[in-house]
Design a protein around this motif. Structure first.
Motif, PDB file in Angstrom:
ATOM      1  N   ILE A   1       1.513   2.094  36.011  1.00  0.00           N
ATOM      2  CA  ILE A   1       0.837   0.796  36.052  1.00  0.00           C
ATOM      3  C   ILE A   1       0.496   0.340  34.638  1.00  0.00           C
ATOM      4  O   ILE A   1       0.650  -0.824  34.280  1.00  0.00           O
ATOM      5  N   LEU A   2       0.046   1.308  33.819  1.00  0.00           N
ATOM      6  CA  LEU A   2      -0.343   0.987  32.452  1.00  0.00           C
ATOM      7  C   LEU A   2       0.836   0.442  31.649  1.00  0.00           C
ATOM      8  O   LEU A   2       0.673  -0.486  30.854  1.00  0.00           O
ATOM      9  N   ASP A   3       2.023   0.990  31.862  1.00  0.00           N
ATOM     10  CA  ASP A   3       3.202   0.488  31.158  1.00  0.00           C
ATOM     11  C   ASP A   3       3.423  -0.985  31.472  1.00  0.00           C
ATOM     12  O   ASP A   3       3.756  -1.787  30.598  1.00  0.00           O
ATOM     13  N   GLY A   4       3.218  -1.346  32.745  1.00  0.00           N
ATOM     14  CA  GLY A   4       3.366  -2.748  33.139  1.00  0.00           C
ATOM     15  C   GLY A   4       2.285  -3.625  32.558  1.00  0.00           C
ATOM     16  O   GLY A   4       2.545  -4.745  32.100  1.00  0.00           O
ATOM     17  N   VAL A   5       1.045  -3.103  32.550  1.00  0.00           N
ATOM     18  CA  VAL A   5      -0.081  -3.855  32.005  1.00  0.00           C
ATOM     19  C   VAL A   5       0.110  -4.090  30.511  1.00  0.00           C
ATOM     20  O   VAL A   5      -0.124  -5.194  30.002  1.00  0.00           O
ATOM     21  N   CYS A   6       0.570  -3.062  29.805  1.00  0.00           N
ATOM     22  CA  CYS A   6       0.760  -3.189  28.350  1.00  0.00           C
ATOM     23  C   CYS A   6       1.882  -4.165  28.013  1.00  0.00           C
ATOM     24  O   CYS A   6       1.871  -4.791  26.954  1.00  0.00           O
ATOM     25  N   ALA A   7       2.838  -4.288  28.909  1.00  0.00           N
ATOM     26  CA  ALA A   7       3.904  -5.262  28.677  1.00  0.00           C
ATOM     27  C   ALA A   7       3.347  -6.684  28.710  1.00  0.00           C
ATOM     28  O   ALA A   7       3.795  -7.573  27.985  1.00  0.00           O
ATOM     29  N   ILE A   8       2.328  -6.880  29.569  1.00  0.00           N
ATOM     30  CA  ILE A   8       1.686  -8.191  29.687  1.00  0.00           C
ATOM     31  C   ILE A   8       0.623  -8.368  28.617  1.00  0.00           C
ATOM     32  O   ILE A   8       0.476  -9.447  28.040  1.00  0.00           O
ATOM     33  N   HIS A   9      -0.133  -7.280  28.354  1.00  0.00           N
ATOM     34  CA  HIS A   9      -1.229  -7.317  27.384  1.00  0.00           C
ATOM     35  C   HIS A   9      -0.978  -6.259  26.309  1.00  0.00           C
ATOM     36  O   HIS A   9      -1.593  -5.182  26.324  1.00  0.00           O
ATOM     37  N   PRO A  10      -0.088  -6.512  25.374  1.00  0.00           N
ATOM     38  CA  PRO A  10       0.265  -5.500  24.371  1.00  0.00           C
ATOM     39  C   PRO A  10      -0.878  -5.119  23.439  1.00  0.00           C
ATOM     40  O   PRO A  10      -0.797  -4.125  22.741  1.00  0.00           O
ATOM     41  N   GLN A  11      -1.968  -5.899  23.432  1.00  0.00           N
ATOM     42  CA  GLN A  11      -3.097  -5.571  22.578  1.00  0.00           C
ATOM     43  C   GLN A  11      -3.888  -4.385  23.113  1.00  0.00           C
ATOM     44  O   GLN A  11      -4.673  -3.764  22.404  1.00  0.00           O
ATOM     45  N   LEU A  12      -3.693  -4.013  24.383  1.00  0.00           N
ATOM     46  CA  LEU A  12      -4.476  -2.968  25.030  1.00  0.00           C
ATOM     47  C   LEU A  12      -4.056  -1.585  24.560  1.00  0.00           C
ATOM     48  O   LEU A  12      -2.872  -1.250  24.552  1.00  0.00           O
ATOM     49  N   ASP A  13      -5.044  -0.765  24.189  1.00  0.00           N
ATOM     50  CA  ASP A  13      -4.793   0.604  23.753  1.00  0.00           C
ATOM     51  C   ASP A  13      -5.614   1.536  24.634  1.00  0.00           C
ATOM     52  O   ASP A  13      -6.837   1.573  24.539  1.00  0.00           O
ATOM     53  N   VAL A  14      -4.960   2.284  25.516  1.00  0.00           N
ATOM     54  CA  VAL A  14      -5.634   3.193  26.433  1.00  0.00           C
ATOM     55  C   VAL A  14      -5.485   4.619  25.921  1.00  0.00           C
ATOM     56  O   VAL A  14      -4.372   5.086  25.682  1.00  0.00           O
ATOM     57  N   THR A  15      -6.613   5.305  25.726  1.00  0.00           N
ATOM     58  CA  THR A  15      -6.600   6.672  25.218  1.00  0.00           C
ATOM     59  C   THR A  15      -6.795   7.649  26.365  1.00  0.00           C
ATOM     60  O   THR A  15      -7.756   7.543  27.119  1.00  0.00           O
ATOM     61  N   TYR A  16      -5.883   8.601  26.507  1.00  0.00           N
ATOM     62  CA  TYR A  16      -6.034   9.670  27.499  1.00  0.00           C
ATOM     63  C   TYR A  16      -5.402  10.935  26.956  1.00  0.00           C
ATOM     64  O   TYR A  16      -4.482  10.903  26.144  1.00  0.00           O
ATOM     65  N   LYS A  17      -5.900  12.083  27.435  1.00  0.00           N
ATOM     66  CA  LYS A  17      -5.452  13.364  26.889  1.00  0.00           C
ATOM     67  C   LYS A  17      -4.595  14.154  27.860  1.00  0.00           C
ATOM     68  O   LYS A  17      -3.915  15.099  27.453  1.00  0.00           O
ATOM     69  N   ALA A  18      -4.626  13.831  29.121  1.00  0.00           N
ATOM     70  CA  ALA A  18      -3.848  14.588  30.098  1.00  0.00           C
ATOM     71  C   ALA A  18      -3.448  13.676  31.241  1.00  0.00           C
ATOM     72  O   ALA A  18      -4.120  12.693  31.542  1.00  0.00           O
TER      73      ALA A  18
ATOM     74  N   GLY B   1      10.893 -10.136   8.130  1.00  0.00           N
ATOM     75  CA  GLY B   1      11.601  -9.038   7.485  1.00  0.00           C
ATOM     76  C   GLY B   1      10.834  -8.327   6.400  1.00  0.00           C
ATOM     77  O   GLY B   1      11.403  -7.533   5.639  1.00  0.00           O
ATOM     78  N   ARG B   2       9.533  -8.555   6.302  1.00  0.00           N
ATOM     79  CA  ARG B   2       8.735  -7.937   5.246  1.00  0.00           C
ATOM     80  C   ARG B   2       8.375  -6.494   5.586  1.00  0.00           C
ATOM     81  O   ARG B   2       8.537  -6.052   6.723  1.00  0.00           O
ATOM     82  N   MET B   3       7.860  -5.802   4.571  1.00  0.00           N
ATOM     83  CA  MET B   3       7.557  -4.379   4.714  1.00  0.00           C
ATOM     84  C   MET B   3       6.168  -4.127   5.302  1.00  0.00           C
ATOM     85  O   MET B   3       5.787  -2.973   5.507  1.00  0.00           O
ATOM     86  N   MET B   4       5.401  -5.173   5.556  1.00  0.00           N
ATOM     87  CA  MET B   4       4.058  -5.011   6.101  1.00  0.00           C
ATOM     88  C   MET B   4       3.817  -6.020   7.213  1.00  0.00           C
ATOM     89  O   MET B   4       4.370  -7.114   7.199  1.00  0.00           O
ATOM     90  N   MET B   5       2.972  -5.620   8.178  1.00  0.00           N
ATOM     91  CA  MET B   5       2.535  -6.534   9.231  1.00  0.00           C
ATOM     92  C   MET B   5       1.200  -6.041   9.766  1.00  0.00           C
ATOM     93  O   MET B   5       0.835  -4.876   9.590  1.00  0.00           O
ATOM     94  N   SER B   6       0.457  -6.902  10.418  1.00  0.00           N
ATOM     95  CA  SER B   6      -0.860  -6.522  10.928  1.00  0.00           C
ATOM     96  C   SER B   6      -0.717  -5.492  12.043  1.00  0.00           C
ATOM     97  O   SER B   6       0.316  -5.416  12.720  1.00  0.00           O
ATOM     98  N   VAL B   7      -1.761  -4.694  12.225  1.00  0.00           N
ATOM     99  CA  VAL B   7      -1.754  -3.665  13.271  1.00  0.00           C
ATOM    100  C   VAL B   7      -1.541  -4.291  14.638  1.00  0.00           C
ATOM    101  O   VAL B   7      -0.770  -3.788  15.464  1.00  0.00           O
ATOM    102  N   GLY B   8      -2.204  -5.431  14.895  1.00  0.00           N
ATOM    103  CA  GLY B   8      -2.060  -6.091  16.185  1.00  0.00           C
ATOM    104  C   GLY B   8      -0.637  -6.554  16.449  1.00  0.00           C
ATOM    105  O   GLY B   8      -0.088  -6.339  17.534  1.00  0.00           O
ATOM    106  N   ASP B   9      -0.028  -7.179  15.438  1.00  0.00           N
ATOM    107  CA  ASP B   9       1.351  -7.644  15.597  1.00  0.00           C
ATOM    108  C   ASP B   9       2.311  -6.470  15.763  1.00  0.00           C
ATOM    109  O   ASP B   9       3.280  -6.542  16.526  1.00  0.00           O
ATOM    110  N   PHE B  10       2.045  -5.387  15.026  1.00  0.00           N
ATOM    111  CA  PHE B  10       2.915  -4.208  15.110  1.00  0.00           C
ATOM    112  C   PHE B  10       2.846  -3.581  16.505  1.00  0.00           C
ATOM    113  O   PHE B  10       3.876  -3.229  17.088  1.00  0.00           O
ATOM    114  N   ARG B  11       1.604  -3.423  17.036  1.00  0.00           N
ATOM    115  CA  ARG B  11       1.467  -2.841  18.375  1.00  0.00           C
ATOM    116  C   ARG B  11       2.198  -3.698  19.412  1.00  0.00           C
ATOM    117  O   ARG B  11       2.905  -3.177  20.278  1.00  0.00           O
ATOM    118  N   LYS B  12       2.034  -4.999  19.321  1.00  0.00           N
ATOM    119  CA  LYS B  12       2.691  -5.905  20.260  1.00  0.00           C
ATOM    120  C   LYS B  12       4.211  -5.785  20.156  1.00  0.00           C
ATOM    121  O   LYS B  12       4.916  -5.714  21.174  1.00  0.00           O
TER     122      LYS B  12
END
Length: 451
Positions: A342-359, A401-412
């Motif tokens: 479900i999270l994979d689908g949610v992240c496709a819609i909301h790429p800004q979301l970062d869910v942390t889990y360990k197991a 094509g630059r060597m840098m981009m914002s964290v938000g844009d990169f995650r998306k």
């Protein structure tokens, strides 16, 4: 009732004395006589023969009276503190003297006690340098708390105060609550962790923060709030219009308290960061949180780790995420394979979301290995197959094509690209490797040789 600060003939001295004080490690002297436990400053004895009589119109609650009032006009910050130490009968803290002109003052674990705290408070009344004051684990008690809030009514420069682990209890909570309801200080961030606050204190904080709009960050972790306290704090959340960050971790909120807190979040429009870890929400609390996530558009960070939430509750939360537009970080410990899908689908819609889990519950060892595969190895493998460099892959993510981009844009971009499929955990690890403190992702240090 918290009395205001009054010092006859005293005008704040913003000047600073050059040179450091020589503070001897002498035994504590006997405290000077005090006329009341509730006065902020104690009165100095004029002489052995006796004290001068106060003018008839002067209040008996005057906080500081020194016989030679002219001395107060010329005394510097250092001298004022040394005089205060004499008055309350404590040995001066050399660290405090050396750092009085710094913006950050760390007096944690100094064993100040109520009297030492009072001396510090006296010196800070007219201080214009200290912005952050750390006083954790000093046994300041309710008397020291009173000294601090009286100082805060006069000092308009202090913004961050940490008085955690001081066993303030109900009396300390009452003093703080009364002070906060006035909205008269410059204080923005307040840490009250580990002070043995119980549900009665939560009711006082409800009253305080229903009225207070100045405090932006509040830490009430490691206290003794139960479900009844959760109901009070939930009401506080519904009414408060100032808090942006709230830490309620390591308390005793179970289903009833969790639901009450979530009900408060339904109408709250300012809170952005919420830590609820190490409580006992259970699946019913998780269900209530999932419903809140459908409606709340202000929260960007939530930590619900270690709340006895099973697969059933996690699914409820994930359903709420589908409708949420603001959340960027969700911390959990154990999730299910269904949640990951479900999270994979949610992240496709909301790429800004970062869910942390360990197991991941129910994952085979092979799937677990795939889930945690080093993302750089995946990218390197793709680059080798297509005879390009790793840096070429990253540059393709950036429209310019630059060597840098914002964290938000990169995650998306990483979530949406289909060349090297990755789960949110792998994207997060990639950001940790590439991101700079400036909030930008930098590819320039990567190897540029073709494989």
């Amino acid at each position: 009732m918290v009395s205001g600060l009054r010092a006859p003939g005293f005008q704040p001295d913003t000047g600073r004395e050059s040179g450091e004080a020589a503070v001897k490690d002498e035994p504590e002297t006997e405290p000077a006589a005090q006329n009341s436990d509730e006065t902020f400053y104690c009165e100095a004895e004029a002489s052995v023969a006796g004290e001068k009589e106060k003018p008839g119109g002067e209040s008996s609650e005057t906080d500081l009276e020194i016989e030679d009032t002219e001395k107060l006009f010329t005394t510097g910050q250092r001298e004022l503190y040394l005089e205060a130490c004499k008055l309350v009968g404590v040995v001066p803290v050399s660290y405090f003297i050396r750092n009085m002109e710094e913006s950050y003052m760390n007096l944690n674990h100094h064993g100040l006690g109520p009297s030492g705290t009072k001396a510090i408070a006296i010196a800070l009344v007219s201080n214009t340098s200290v912005v952050t004051l750390e006083l954790a684990d000093n046994c300041i008690m309710e008397e020291g708390t009173l000294s601090l809030v009286q100082m805060l009514q006069e000092n308009y420069y202090l913004q961050d105060l940490n008085i955690s682990n001081n066993d303030l209890g109900l009396k300390g909570a009452s003093t703080i609550s009364e002070f906060l309801q006035r909205n008269t200080s410059s204080l923005l961030n307040l840490q009250l962790s580990g002070n043995n606050f119980k549900d009665e204190a939560a009711e006082l904080f409800c009253q305080a923060f229903s009225a207070n709009y100045r405090i932006k960050t509040l830490d009430l972790s490691h206290n003794e709030f139960s479900d009844k306290g959760g109901e009070h704090l939930g009401q506080m959340l519904a009414l408060n219009i100032g808090l942006q960050s709230l830490d309620l971790s390591w308390n005793h909120f179970y289903t009833r308290g969790a639901v009450a807190l979530c009900n408060g979040l339904r109408t709250n429009v300012t809170l952005q960061k919420l830590d609820l870890s190490m409580n006992g929400f259970g699946n019913e609390g998780a269900t209530a949180l999932g419903e809140v996530l459908r409606l709340n558009n202000s929260l960007v960070y939530i930590d619900i780790s270690s709340n006895d939430i099973s697969n059933e509750g996690v699914i409820k939360i994930s359903k709420g995420l589908e409708f949420n537009e603001s959340l960027k970080v969700l911390k959990n410990v154990l999730v299910s394979e269904q949640f990951v899908k479900i999270l994979d689908g949610v992240c496709a819609i909301h790429p800004q979301l970062d869910v942390t889990y360990k197991a991941v519950q129910g994952f085979s060892a092979k799937k677990e290995l795939l889930l945690w595969t080093n993302p750089m190895k995946l990218i390197q493998s793709y680059a080798d197959q297509h005879q390009i460099t790793v840096i070429d892959f990253f540059k393709s993510l950036n429209p310019n094509g630059r060597m840098m981009m914002s964290v938000g844009d990169f995650r998306k971009a990483m979530i949406q690209q289909d060349k090297v499929p990755m789960n949110p955990y792998q994207v997060r690890e990639l950001i940790k490797k590439l991101a700079e403190k400036t909030g930008m992702v930098n590819f320039s240090f990567l190897k540029t040789e073709k494989r």
